[in-house]
Design an enzyme around this catalytic site. Structure first.
Site, mmCIF file in Angstrom:
data_model
loop_
_atom_site.group_PDB
_atom_site.id
_atom_site.type_symbol
_atom_site.label_atom_id
_atom_site.label_comp_id
_atom_site.label_asym_id
_atom_site.label_seq_id
_atom_site.Cartn_x
_atom_site.Cartn_y
_atom_site.Cartn_z
ATOM 1 N N ARG A 149 27.278 -17.650 -6.173
ATOM 2 C CA ARG A 149 26.139 -17.435 -5.339
ATOM 3 C C ARG A 149 26.393 -17.504 -3.785
ATOM 4 O O ARG A 149 27.421 -18.271 -3.507
ATOM 5 C CB ARG A 149 24.971 -18.512 -5.816
ATOM 6 C CG ARG A 149 24.526 -18.246 -7.331
ATOM 7 C CD ARG A 149 23.385 -19.470 -7.853
ATOM 8 N NE ARG A 149 22.353 -19.313 -6.821
ATOM 9 C CZ ARG A 149 21.855 -20.827 -6.778
ATOM 10 N NH1 ARG A 149 22.098 -21.416 -7.402
ATOM 11 N NH2 ARG A 149 20.877 -20.805 -5.835
ATOM 12 N N LYS B 123 24.451 -26.792 -14.991
ATOM 13 C CA LYS B 123 22.943 -27.231 -15.048
ATOM 14 C C LYS B 123 22.216 -26.008 -14.938
ATOM 15 O O LYS B 123 21.072 -26.085 -15.083
ATOM 16 C CB LYS B 123 22.622 -28.395 -14.114
ATOM 17 C CG LYS B 123 22.655 -28.255 -12.731
ATOM 18 C CD LYS B 123 22.116 -29.110 -12.015
ATOM 19 C CE LYS B 123 21.911 -29.034 -10.629
ATOM 20 N NZ LYS B 123 20.958 -27.818 -10.114
ATOM 21 N N ASP B 124 22.635 -25.161 -14.309
ATOM 22 C CA ASP B 124 21.961 -23.568 -14.031
ATOM 23 C C ASP B 124 22.033 -22.699 -15.093
ATOM 24 O O ASP B 124 21.373 -21.863 -15.294
ATOM 25 C CB ASP B 124 22.292 -23.020 -12.645
ATOM 26 C CG ASP B 124 21.933 -23.812 -11.585
ATOM 27 O OD1 ASP B 124 20.877 -24.735 -11.542
ATOM 28 O OD2 ASP B 124 22.718 -23.784 -10.659
ATOM 29 N N SER C 60 11.881 -29.048 -9.925
ATOM 30 C CA SER C 60 12.346 -29.300 -11.244
ATOM 31 C C SER C 60 11.218 -29.966 -12.189
ATOM 32 O O SER C 60 10.646 -30.978 -11.740
ATOM 33 C CB SER C 60 13.461 -30.070 -10.916
ATOM 34 O OG SER C 60 13.934 -30.920 -12.304
ATOM 35 N N ARG D 286 11.873 -31.527 -14.962
ATOM 36 C CA ARG D 286 12.633 -32.811 -15.303
ATOM 37 C C ARG D 286 12.382 -33.778 -14.458
ATOM 38 O O ARG D 286 11.748 -34.915 -14.686
ATOM 39 C CB ARG D 286 13.984 -32.475 -15.540
ATOM 40 C CG ARG D 286 14.807 -33.707 -15.840
ATOM 41 C CD ARG D 286 16.238 -33.568 -15.712
ATOM 42 N NE ARG D 286 16.723 -33.201 -14.563
ATOM 43 C CZ ARG D 286 16.975 -33.932 -13.503
ATOM 44 N NH1 ARG D 286 16.796 -35.031 -13.966
ATOM 45 N NH2 ARG D 286 17.486 -33.320 -12.294
ATOM 46 N N ARG D 287 12.553 -33.650 -13.174
ATOM 47 C CA ARG D 287 12.301 -34.534 -11.927
ATOM 48 C C ARG D 287 10.785 -34.760 -11.902
ATOM 49 O O ARG D 287 10.459 -35.870 -11.582
ATOM 50 C CB ARG D 287 12.880 -34.112 -10.567
ATOM 51 C CG ARG D 287 14.604 -34.032 -10.565
ATOM 52 C CD ARG D 287 14.879 -33.336 -9.326
ATOM 53 N NE ARG D 287 16.363 -33.329 -9.127
ATOM 54 C CZ ARG D 287 17.144 -32.546 -8.368
ATOM 55 N NH1 ARG D 287 16.501 -31.499 -8.062
ATOM 56 N NH2 ARG D 287 18.311 -32.768 -8.470
ATOM 57 N N ARG E 52 11.097 -24.711 -2.788
ATOM 58 C CA ARG E 52 12.214 -23.846 -2.931
ATOM 59 C C ARG E 52 13.096 -23.772 -1.769
ATOM 60 O O ARG E 52 13.071 -24.255 -0.835
ATOM 61 C CB ARG E 52 11.600 -22.526 -3.290
ATOM 62 C CG ARG E 52 11.201 -22.462 -4.663
ATOM 63 C CD ARG E 52 11.879 -22.533 -6.029
ATOM 64 N NE ARG E 52 13.189 -21.925 -5.829
ATOM 65 C CZ ARG E 52 13.270 -20.409 -5.976
ATOM 66 N NH1 ARG E 52 12.465 -19.747 -6.275
ATOM 67 N NH2 ARG E 52 14.401 -19.884 -5.743
ATOM 68 N N GLY E 53 14.290 -22.861 -1.927
ATOM 69 C CA GLY E 53 15.141 -22.850 -0.952
ATOM 70 C C GLY E 53 16.165 -23.721 -0.980
ATOM 71 O O GLY E 53 16.350 -24.537 -2.021
ATOM 72 N N ARG F 42 15.386 -27.070 2.563
ATOM 73 C CA ARG F 42 14.358 -28.226 2.170
ATOM 74 C C ARG F 42 14.490 -29.057 3.220
ATOM 75 O O ARG F 42 13.545 -29.999 3.482
ATOM 76 C CB ARG F 42 14.821 -28.627 0.605
ATOM 77 C CG ARG F 42 14.829 -27.451 -0.311
ATOM 78 C CD ARG F 42 15.098 -27.936 -1.772
ATOM 79 N NE ARG F 42 15.087 -26.943 -2.633
ATOM 80 C CZ ARG F 42 14.772 -27.072 -3.900
ATOM 81 N NH1 ARG F 42 14.783 -28.033 -4.444
ATOM 82 N NH2 ARG F 42 14.956 -26.053 -4.767
ATOM 83 N N CYS G 18 12.147 -22.964 -20.111
ATOM 84 C CA CYS G 18 12.376 -23.233 -18.590
ATOM 85 C C CYS G 18 11.379 -24.047 -18.204
ATOM 86 O O CYS G 18 11.409 -24.799 -16.885
ATOM 87 C CB CYS G 18 12.288 -21.896 -17.862
ATOM 88 S SG CYS G 18 10.961 -20.960 -18.003
#
Length: 311
Positions: A12, A83-84, A131, A133-134, A151-152, A157, A244
């Site tokens: 990326r 993790k992605d 996230s 999860r977070r 996002r970003g 951020r 997701c």
């Protein structure tokens, strides 16, 4: 490899991803038989999209477009944050994770502009994270805080935090270190209260299975312990068939001569938590992951996951 012995690395184009690719490029250049390394950056639809990742199909949008480029022969090796990578589906046919680099820090970080720690944030403080999860675990820890989607990349951020749009951010310690911003970390949360993401802190190096030259060049970087821990975590996620929008966490660490996996499934609001603790042998990580998943399923994880709406 590409023509003329050039190893083309796909990644990326974000600053963090480029830093990771440069790190891997340095490792490859240190091997005498790799004459030249070229980094090929891609800006994925996930990078361009400003909305919820769930609307695009989850975090997998960061990797699937690069995977297609690799299958098309545009690059020889790809650097992915593990993790992605979707855990509920296999690596695309024709591709393989040839090497797992030694695991970096797995902790989640709290970042505030003035150094205020999580426990001292005033009620109603705005905490930025996208996230699930977070979010679930944060709500479990501090139900009085307000979670705001963000996002970003990490730099943008942090700029929003400094501009006062948020009172705190939740970010990965490993990611901040990779881009040289570890001094921004206010505190690293213990893994017992903020269980890491499956694959946290792991860089996966992916090759085409039929590209023997690239596989040989990359395989020497594989770290057996990290591979075992990652395999246990991803097996757990695959058996659970989480999507997701599922707040699922899993962290496997070495313990004496074996592995110890702490896994959990949460409700989005963090008011329901199902946990599993499984130990096993280093050479049977799949068993460890399956055992943890089955323990979670025995406690009702299937109904909890299925009850969460997703696109």
């Amino acid at each position: 490899m590409g023509g003329g012995g050039v190893l083309r690395i796909g990644t990326r184009s974000s600053p963090m991803a480029m830093a990771q690719a440069e790190h891997v490029a340095g490792l490859m250049r240190a091997q005498w038989f790799v004459r030249e390394v070229e980094i090929v950056p891609y800006t994925t639809s996930g990078d361009r999209w400003a909305g919820s990742l769930a609307e695009l199909g989850g975090k997998g949008v960061f990797v699937k477009e690069i995977d297609r480029a690799q299958l098309a022969g545009e690059v020889d090796m790809v650097v992915h944050c593990l993790k992605d990578m979707p855990g509920d589906e296999p690596v695309p046919e024709g591709l393989e994770i040839t090497a797992y680099l030694p695991r970096d820090d797995v902790h989640d970080a709290v970042v505030t502009a003035d150094g205020t720690k999580l426990r001292d944030l005033p009620a109603g403080s705005r905490v930025g994270t996208s996230s699930v999860r977070r979010t679930a675990q944060l709500k479990s820890l501090r139900r009085d805080l307000t979670v705001v989607p963000v996002r970003g990349n990490a730099n943008s951020r942090l700029a929003k935090l400094d501009a006062g749009e948020y009172d705190a951010l939740l970010l990965a310690v490993a990611g901040l270190r990779r881009i040289g911003l570890h001094e921004r970390i206010t505190e690293a949360l213990p893994t017992t209260s903020m269980i890491p993401a499956v694959g946290a802190g792991v860089l996966a190096l992916q090759c085409r299975s039929d590209d023997a030259e690239s596989v040989e060049a990359v395989s020497g970087l594989d770290h057996a312990l990290t591979r075992a821990c990652a395999t246990a975590e991803r097996t757990m996620l695959r058996v659970l068939r989480g999507h997701c929008a599922s707040p699922i966490a899993g962290y496997c660490a070495p313990k004496e001569d074996g592995l110890a996996l702490h896994a959990a499934v949460f409700s989005p609001a963090g008011d329901v938590v199902i946990e599993a603790f499984e130990n096993g042998l280093m050479h049977t990580p799949e068993w460890v992951g399956e055992a943890a998943a089955n323990t979670l399923l025995d406690q009702g994880a299937r109904a909890l996951i299925d009850a969460i709406p997703h696109p």
